[in-house]
Motif scaffolding. Structure first.
Motif, PDB file in Angstrom:
ATOM      1  N   PRO A  25     -11.058  -5.335  -2.970  1.00 40.18           N
ATOM      2  CA  PRO A  25     -10.203  -6.418  -2.735  1.00 40.18           C
ATOM      3  C   PRO A  25      -9.055  -6.228  -1.684  1.00 40.18           C
ATOM      4  O   PRO A  25      -8.638  -7.161  -1.115  1.00 40.18           O
ATOM      5  N   MET A  26      -8.691  -4.939  -1.840  1.00 44.43           N
ATOM      6  CA  MET A  26      -7.507  -4.408  -0.971  1.00 44.43           C
ATOM      7  C   MET A  26      -8.077  -4.641   0.465  1.00 44.43           C
ATOM      8  O   MET A  26      -6.980  -4.303   1.343  1.00 44.43           O
ATOM      9  N   MET A  27      -9.110  -4.766   0.950  1.00 46.11           N
ATOM     10  CA  MET A  27      -9.775  -4.617   2.080  1.00 46.11           C
ATOM     11  C   MET A  27      -9.173  -6.159   2.717  1.00 46.11           C
ATOM     12  O   MET A  27      -8.980  -5.811   4.055  1.00 46.11           O
ATOM     13  N   TRP A  28      -8.740  -7.216   2.235  1.00 42.59           N
ATOM     14  CA  TRP A  28      -8.152  -8.212   2.899  1.00 42.59           C
ATOM     15  C   TRP A  28      -6.633  -7.809   3.508  1.00 42.59           C
ATOM     16  O   TRP A  28      -6.271  -8.262   4.681  1.00 42.59           O
ATOM     17  N   ILE A  29      -5.894  -7.207   2.680  1.00 42.58           N
ATOM     18  CA  ILE A  29      -4.564  -6.617   3.164  1.00 42.58           C
ATOM     19  C   ILE A  29      -4.761  -5.686   4.223  1.00 42.58           C
ATOM     20  O   ILE A  29      -3.905  -5.546   5.119  1.00 42.58           O
ATOM     21  N   ALA A  30      -5.887  -4.939   3.957  1.00 46.50           N
ATOM     22  CA  ALA A  30      -5.952  -3.871   4.991  1.00 46.50           C
ATOM     23  C   ALA A  30      -6.594  -4.569   6.405  1.00 46.50           C
ATOM     24  O   ALA A  30      -5.984  -4.114   7.544  1.00 46.50           O
ATOM     25  N   GLY A  31      -7.305  -5.621   6.375  1.00 41.89           N
ATOM     26  CA  GLY A  31      -7.425  -6.308   7.437  1.00 41.89           C
ATOM     27  C   GLY A  31      -6.357  -6.934   8.257  1.00 41.89           C
ATOM     28  O   GLY A  31      -6.496  -7.050   9.556  1.00 41.89           O
ATOM     29  N   VAL A  32      -5.462  -7.407   7.603  1.00 42.04           N
ATOM     30  CA  VAL A  32      -4.208  -8.095   8.267  1.00 42.04           C
ATOM     31  C   VAL A  32      -3.256  -6.935   8.773  1.00 42.04           C
ATOM     32  O   VAL A  32      -2.941  -7.051   9.877  1.00 42.04           O
ATOM     33  N   ARG A  33      -3.459  -5.718   8.234  1.00 40.48           N
ATOM     34  CA  ARG A  33      -2.671  -4.809   8.800  1.00 40.48           C
ATOM     35  C   ARG A  33      -3.370  -4.225   9.963  1.00 40.48           C
ATOM     36  O   ARG A  33      -2.708  -3.743  11.116  1.00 40.48           O
ATOM     37  N   HIS A 126      -6.162   3.738   5.036  1.00 41.48           N
ATOM     38  CA  HIS A 126      -4.891   3.780   4.662  1.00 41.48           C
ATOM     39  C   HIS A 126      -4.673   2.745   3.446  1.00 41.48           C
ATOM     40  O   HIS A 126      -3.952   3.622   2.593  1.00 41.48           O
ATOM     41  N   VAL A 127      -4.720   1.632   3.836  1.00 49.62           N
ATOM     42  CA  VAL A 127      -4.341   0.871   2.656  1.00 49.62           C
ATOM     43  C   VAL A 127      -5.082   1.001   1.480  1.00 49.62           C
ATOM     44  O   VAL A 127      -4.501   1.112   0.174  1.00 49.62           O
ATOM     45  N   PRO A 235       9.249   3.891   2.460  1.00 50.32           N
ATOM     46  CA  PRO A 235       7.886   4.099   2.358  1.00 50.32           C
ATOM     47  C   PRO A 235       7.389   4.339   0.736  1.00 50.32           C
ATOM     48  O   PRO A 235       6.443   3.789   0.397  1.00 50.32           O
ATOM     49  N   ALA A 236       8.228   4.772  -0.132  1.00 53.39           N
ATOM     50  CA  ALA A 236       8.197   4.778  -1.545  1.00 53.39           C
ATOM     51  C   ALA A 236       8.163   3.519  -2.163  1.00 53.39           C
ATOM     52  O   ALA A 236       7.087   3.239  -3.078  1.00 53.39           O
ATOM     53  N   THR A 237       8.535   2.505  -1.625  1.00 49.38           N
ATOM     54  CA  THR A 237       8.731   1.264  -2.361  1.00 49.38           C
ATOM     55  C   THR A 237       7.293   0.481  -1.649  1.00 49.38           C
ATOM     56  O   THR A 237       6.652  -0.064  -2.440  1.00 49.38           O
ATOM     57  N   VAL A 238       7.305   0.866  -0.347  1.00 50.73           N
ATOM     58  CA  VAL A 238       5.819   0.254  -0.078  1.00 50.73           C
ATOM     59  C   VAL A 238       4.640   0.492  -0.619  1.00 50.73           C
ATOM     60  O   VAL A 238       3.789  -0.181  -1.232  1.00 50.73           O
ATOM     61  N   THR A 239       4.539   1.875  -1.195  1.00 55.23           N
ATOM     62  CA  THR A 239       3.529   2.413  -1.921  1.00 55.23           C
ATOM     63  C   THR A 239       3.458   2.021  -3.290  1.00 55.23           C
ATOM     64  O   THR A 239       2.374   1.583  -3.695  1.00 55.23           O
ATOM     65  N   ARG A 240       4.631   1.671  -3.957  1.00 55.33           N
ATOM     66  CA  ARG A 240       4.747   1.072  -5.259  1.00 55.33           C
ATOM     67  C   ARG A 240       3.925  -0.323  -5.131  1.00 55.33           C
ATOM     68  O   ARG A 240       3.195  -0.692  -6.129  1.00 55.33           O
ATOM     69  N   ARG A 241       4.442  -1.145  -4.194  1.00 59.98           N
ATOM     70  CA  ARG A 241       4.018  -2.715  -3.946  1.00 59.98           C
ATOM     71  C   ARG A 241       2.412  -2.411  -3.754  1.00 59.98           C
ATOM     72  O   ARG A 241       1.855  -3.362  -4.188  1.00 59.98           O
ATOM     73  N   LEU A 242       1.815  -1.664  -3.055  1.00 57.27           N
ATOM     74  CA  LEU A 242       0.560  -1.505  -2.666  1.00 57.27           C
ATOM     75  C   LEU A 242      -0.232  -1.351  -3.861  1.00 57.27           C
ATOM     76  O   LEU A 242      -1.338  -2.005  -4.179  1.00 57.27           O
ATOM     77  N   ARG A 243       0.280  -0.252  -4.702  1.00 58.92           N
ATOM     78  CA  ARG A 243      -0.250   0.104  -6.096  1.00 58.92           C
ATOM     79  C   ARG A 243      -0.280  -1.038  -7.027  1.00 58.92           C
ATOM     80  O   ARG A 243      -1.380  -1.409  -7.661  1.00 58.92           O
ATOM     81  N   ALA A 244       0.881  -1.725  -7.079  1.00 57.76           N
ATOM     82  CA  ALA A 244       0.924  -2.795  -8.023  1.00 57.76           C
ATOM     83  C   ALA A 244      -0.126  -3.974  -7.532  1.00 57.76           C
ATOM     84  O   ALA A 244      -0.864  -4.622  -8.517  1.00 57.76           O
ATOM     85  N   THR A 245      -0.143  -4.342  -6.112  1.00 58.14           N
ATOM     86  CA  THR A 245      -1.134  -5.259  -5.572  1.00 58.14           C
ATOM     87  C   THR A 245      -2.469  -4.817  -5.984  1.00 58.14           C
ATOM     88  O   THR A 245      -3.323  -5.828  -6.301  1.00 58.14           O
ATOM     89  N   GLY A 246      -2.861  -3.522  -5.688  1.00 54.67           N
ATOM     90  CA  GLY A 246      -4.078  -3.179  -5.834  1.00 54.67           C
ATOM     91  C   GLY A 246      -4.621  -3.260  -7.363  1.00 54.67           C
ATOM     92  O   GLY A 246      -5.474  -3.599  -7.638  1.00 54.67           O
ATOM     93  N   ALA A 247      -3.733  -2.965  -8.308  1.00 51.50           N
ATOM     94  CA  ALA A 247      -4.006  -2.957  -9.694  1.00 51.50           C
ATOM     95  C   ALA A 247      -4.146  -4.380 -10.110  1.00 51.50           C
ATOM     96  O   ALA A 247      -5.068  -4.723 -10.804  1.00 51.50           O
ATOM     97  N   LEU A 248      -3.459  -5.353  -9.749  1.00 49.28           N
ATOM     98  CA  LEU A 248      -3.587  -6.621  -9.906  1.00 49.28           C
ATOM     99  C   LEU A 248      -4.817  -7.519  -9.449  1.00 49.28           C
ATOM    100  O   LEU A 248      -5.720  -8.073 -10.151  1.00 49.28           O
ATOM    101  N   LEU A 249      -5.393  -6.905  -8.218  1.00 46.43           N
ATOM    102  CA  LEU A 249      -6.387  -7.446  -7.495  1.00 46.43           C
ATOM    103  C   LEU A 249      -7.571  -6.899  -8.166  1.00 46.43           C
ATOM    104  O   LEU A 249      -8.690  -7.635  -8.345  1.00 46.43           O
ATOM    105  N   ARG A 250      -7.598  -5.472  -8.651  1.00 45.69           N
ATOM    106  CA  ARG A 250      -8.754  -5.160  -9.189  1.00 45.69           C
ATOM    107  C   ARG A 250      -8.915  -5.450 -10.627  1.00 45.69           C
ATOM    108  O   ARG A 250     -10.013  -5.202 -11.040  1.00 45.69           O
ATOM    109  N   ALA A 251      -7.997  -6.075 -11.242  1.00 45.63           N
ATOM    110  CA  ALA A 251      -8.017  -6.598 -12.836  1.00 45.63           C
ATOM    111  C   ALA A 251      -8.904  -7.729 -12.771  1.00 45.63           C
ATOM    112  O   ALA A 251      -9.541  -7.991 -13.749  1.00 45.63           O
TER     113      ALA A 251
END
Length: 285
Positions: A25-33, A126-127, A235-251
């Motif tokens: 599901p993170m493909m959608w955020i990757a598409g906007v990037r 990347h995403v 960057p560390a903050t961005v990575t945390r947010r990406l991981r949190a969003t990924g975990a939420l969507l993959r749930a």
């Protein structure tokens, strides 16, 4: 990996890295990037804006891109080739004009097609990896090599397309002097931050879409932030947010996510059998 059914596996097939990662599901955020990044090439973004009403049809463009990716990944070989032929035919008919020099050029110039391809595929990779998708360096290189196939579909010479992470890094380093955040890029940026919507949906846009757009922008490389002139979190903050969003969507259960039209993955599983189901653990096999 267990054998799948005898149906047409398409251009990539269930054993490919592409088959696994494109179901995430993170493909959608990757598409906007990818849209943010693509807009930084003045000649490329000019070709888009001069040939479409981007602000009125941006959603349609995003959905057509998603459908193309879904068809070429999970469709039959015939469906993928037809989708590629349609894209090449449309590109052959379109051109753009440089407002400064008056030069008119085709949007199917190899250099422009290569930029769009690399910005898209790099964004996907990347995403997904940064958001916690379990992909080794070797699997990441396999993914990039596989996408010489999708490059061919849009009219590129596969041998001219980056085939691994080192090639991709060298490509972006080479093309960076050509990038700029001109008026067209600003227009894309403004749309992605404040897409037009029904008045009743404005609160949802503020809560949901703004998060997607900000996260996609934040995941861009530092030089892109510099060109746009808008800072991003550390960057560390961005990575945390990406991981949190990924975990939420993959749930969200995959079977539920895959019910969204046009159901490319479910149709592929019906054609090839349940063992064709995309799964992260298969990406390293």
């Amino acid at each position: 990996m267990t054998d799948v059914g005898t149906g047409d596996p398409g251009l990539f097939g269930p054993a490919s890295v592409t088959w696994q990662v494109h179901g995430d599901p993170m493909m959608w955020i990757a598409g906007v990037r990818a849209l943010y990044l693509q807009a930084l090439h003045p000649r490329a973004v000019r070709g888009v804006l001069q040939n479409s009403d981007f602000r009125r049809d941006a959603w349609g463009r995003l959905m057509r891109t998603a459908d193309f990716v879904g068809t070429t990944t999970y469709g039959t070989a015939e469906a993928a080739e037809k989708a590629g032929a349609r894209v090449r035919k449309i590109h052959r008919m379109l051109s753009a004009t440089d407002p400064d020099t008056g030069e008119r050029y085709g949007v199917d110039e190899p250099a422009l097609l290569l930029w769009v391809h690399c910005a898209e595929i790099d964004s996907y990779l990347h995403v997904l990896r940064r958001s916690g998708y379990p992909l080794t360096d070797a699997a990441a290189d396999r993914y990039l090599a596989e996408h010489r196939v999708s490059a061919r579909l849009v009219g590129l010479d596969p041998d001219a397309v980056p085939a691994d992470r080192a090639d991709m890094e060298a490509y972006f380093e080479k093309v960076r002097p050509e990038l700029a955040a001109g008026d067209e890029a600003r227009e894309v940026d403004d749309f992605l931050l404040r897409p037009p919507t029904h008045p009743l949906l404005v609160p949802a846009r503020a809560v949901l879409w703004r998060h997607v757009a900000h996260l996609a922008y934040a995941s861009l490389p530092p030089y892109a932030h510099e060109l746009y002139g808008r800072r991003a979190p550390r960057p560390a903050t961005v990575t945390r947010r990406l991981r949190a969003t990924g975990a939420l969507l993959r749930a969200v259960p995959a079977r539920l996510r895959w019910q969204l039209p046009p159901k490319h993955i479910l149709r592929a599983m019906a054609r090839l059998g349940p063992e064709a189901r995309p799964a992260p653990y298969k990406a390293g096999l």
